[in-house]
Design a protein around this motif. Structure first.
Motif, mmCIF file in Angstrom:
data_model
loop_
_atom_site.group_PDB
_atom_site.id
_atom_site.type_symbol
_atom_site.label_atom_id
_atom_site.label_comp_id
_atom_site.label_asym_id
_atom_site.label_seq_id
_atom_site.Cartn_x
_atom_site.Cartn_y
_atom_site.Cartn_z
ATOM 1 N N PHE A 121 -13.722 -6.106 10.307
ATOM 2 C CA PHE A 121 -13.925 -6.920 11.368
ATOM 3 C C PHE A 121 -12.582 -7.660 11.369
ATOM 4 C CE2 PHE A 121 -19.104 -6.131 9.536
ATOM 5 C CZ PHE A 121 -18.792 -5.204 10.844
ATOM 6 N N GLY A 122 -12.044 -7.682 10.756
ATOM 7 C CA GLY A 122 -10.995 -8.659 10.655
ATOM 8 C C GLY A 122 -10.704 -9.493 10.031
ATOM 9 N N HIS A 123 -11.704 -9.822 9.053
ATOM 10 C CA HIS A 123 -11.763 -11.219 8.082
ATOM 11 C C HIS A 123 -12.042 -10.885 7.204
ATOM 12 C CE1 HIS A 123 -12.303 -13.745 12.069
ATOM 13 N NE2 HIS A 123 -13.197 -13.297 12.371
ATOM 14 N N LEU A 124 -11.947 -9.907 6.275
ATOM 15 C CA LEU A 124 -11.595 -9.400 5.239
ATOM 16 C C LEU A 124 -11.038 -8.173 5.395
ATOM 17 C CD1 LEU A 124 -13.447 -9.117 2.123
ATOM 18 C CD2 LEU A 124 -15.009 -8.120 3.551
ATOM 19 N N ILE A 125 -10.492 -7.996 4.194
ATOM 20 C CA ILE A 125 -8.786 -6.685 3.552
ATOM 21 C C ILE A 125 -10.174 -6.348 2.016
ATOM 22 C CG2 ILE A 125 -7.088 -5.689 3.246
ATOM 23 C CD1 ILE A 125 -6.271 -7.957 4.919
ATOM 24 N N ILE A 126 -10.741 -5.085 2.074
ATOM 25 C CA ILE A 126 -10.417 -4.636 0.467
ATOM 26 C C ILE A 126 -10.124 -3.789 0.002
ATOM 27 C CG2 ILE A 126 -12.331 -3.809 -0.430
ATOM 28 C CD1 ILE A 126 -15.073 -4.425 1.681
ATOM 29 N N LEU A 127 -8.975 -3.792 -1.001
ATOM 30 C CA LEU A 127 -7.844 -3.353 -1.374
ATOM 31 C C LEU A 127 -9.195 -2.711 -2.794
ATOM 32 C CD1 LEU A 127 -5.038 -5.620 -1.912
ATOM 33 C CD2 LEU A 127 -5.652 -4.330 0.163
ATOM 34 N N ARG A 128 -8.828 -0.887 -3.073
ATOM 35 C CA ARG A 128 -9.458 -0.558 -4.545
ATOM 36 C C ARG A 128 -7.961 0.461 -4.304
ATOM 37 N NH1 ARG A 128 -15.121 0.766 -1.426
ATOM 38 N NH2 ARG A 128 -13.604 0.745 0.445
ATOM 39 N N GLN B 117 0.853 -1.614 0.214
ATOM 40 C CA GLN B 117 -0.036 0.226 0.279
ATOM 41 C C GLN B 117 0.839 1.265 0.407
ATOM 42 O OE1 GLN B 117 -2.266 0.639 3.633
ATOM 43 N NE2 GLN B 117 -3.971 1.697 2.678
ATOM 44 N N GLY B 118 2.182 1.275 1.059
ATOM 45 C CA GLY B 118 2.854 1.870 0.558
ATOM 46 C C GLY B 118 3.210 2.706 -0.172
ATOM 47 N N VAL B 119 3.932 1.545 -1.330
ATOM 48 C CA VAL B 119 4.225 1.960 -2.564
ATOM 49 C C VAL B 119 3.513 2.026 -3.340
ATOM 50 C CG1 VAL B 119 5.794 0.601 -3.901
ATOM 51 C CG2 VAL B 119 6.857 0.564 -1.816
ATOM 52 N N LEU B 120 2.129 1.191 -3.531
ATOM 53 C CA LEU B 120 1.496 1.460 -4.848
ATOM 54 C C LEU B 120 0.088 2.594 -4.901
ATOM 55 C CD1 LEU B 120 1.319 -2.186 -5.439
ATOM 56 C CD2 LEU B 120 2.392 -0.996 -6.590
ATOM 57 N N GLY B 121 -0.044 2.747 -3.678
ATOM 58 C CA GLY B 121 -0.811 4.174 -3.203
ATOM 59 C C GLY B 121 -2.324 3.471 -3.031
ATOM 60 N N PHE B 122 -2.636 2.270 -3.021
ATOM 61 C CA PHE B 122 -4.338 1.727 -2.490
ATOM 62 C C PHE B 122 -4.671 2.504 -1.485
ATOM 63 C CE2 PHE B 122 -1.678 -2.442 -2.445
ATOM 64 C CZ PHE B 122 -2.009 -2.324 -0.945
ATOM 65 N N GLU B 123 -6.151 2.003 -1.516
ATOM 66 C CA GLU B 123 -6.398 2.050 0.041
ATOM 67 C C GLU B 123 -7.114 0.830 0.672
ATOM 68 O OE1 GLU B 123 -10.450 4.119 -0.325
ATOM 69 O OE2 GLU B 123 -9.579 5.809 -1.856
ATOM 70 N N GLN B 124 -6.657 0.711 1.415
ATOM 71 C CA GLN B 124 -6.729 -0.787 2.288
ATOM 72 C C GLN B 124 -8.146 -1.234 3.097
ATOM 73 O OE1 GLN B 124 -4.211 -3.960 3.383
ATOM 74 N NE2 GLN B 124 -3.444 -1.788 4.066
ATOM 75 N N THR B 125 -8.622 -1.696 3.015
ATOM 76 C CA THR B 125 -9.791 -1.382 4.954
ATOM 77 C C THR B 125 -10.369 -3.046 4.951
ATOM 78 O OG1 THR B 125 -11.304 -0.009 3.227
ATOM 79 C CG2 THR B 125 -12.160 -1.315 5.153
ATOM 80 N N GLU B 126 -10.209 -2.860 6.199
ATOM 81 C CA GLU B 126 -10.323 -4.302 6.976
ATOM 82 C C GLU B 126 -11.688 -4.151 7.638
ATOM 83 O OE1 GLU B 126 -8.137 -7.917 9.812
ATOM 84 O OE2 GLU B 126 -7.183 -5.529 9.172
#
Length: 85
Positions: free
Chosen positions: A78-85, A67-76
């Motif tokens: 309930f600790g069981h799903l990570i969404i990248l966009r 994320q730091g290199v590519l600059g995408f958004e990351q949302t976790e």
């Protein structure tokens, strides 16, 4: 075609090695070590190329580093799903 057997077998020692791999492939591999799901919702982001060695034991840390290199958004969620966009 020559094969770097050390790089190909690195996963046995807890590492993923990539050279210009699509982020989608990296996320797929990390998903095998994450206790939930990782969703990559952006096709352009999925096609971005990644090179490096990453520990397989900590998918969250790898995603934070990318994320730091590519600059995408990351949302976790309930600790069981990570969404990248």
């Amino acid at each position: 075609q020559s094969v770097d057997s050390e790089a190909q077998l690195a996963w046995r020692q807890g590492w993923f090695n990539y050279y210009r791999a699509p982020l989608a492939d990296v996320v797929k591999d990390l998903g095998r070590y994450y206790p939930g799901r990782i969703l990559l919702l952006n096709d352009e982001l999925a096609a971005r190329r990644v090179s490096g060695s990453f520990p397989s034991k900590d998918p969250r840390a790898v995603l934070s580093s990318l994320q730091g290199v590519l600059g995408f958004e990351q949302t976790e969620v309930f600790g069981h799903l990570i969404i990248l966009r």
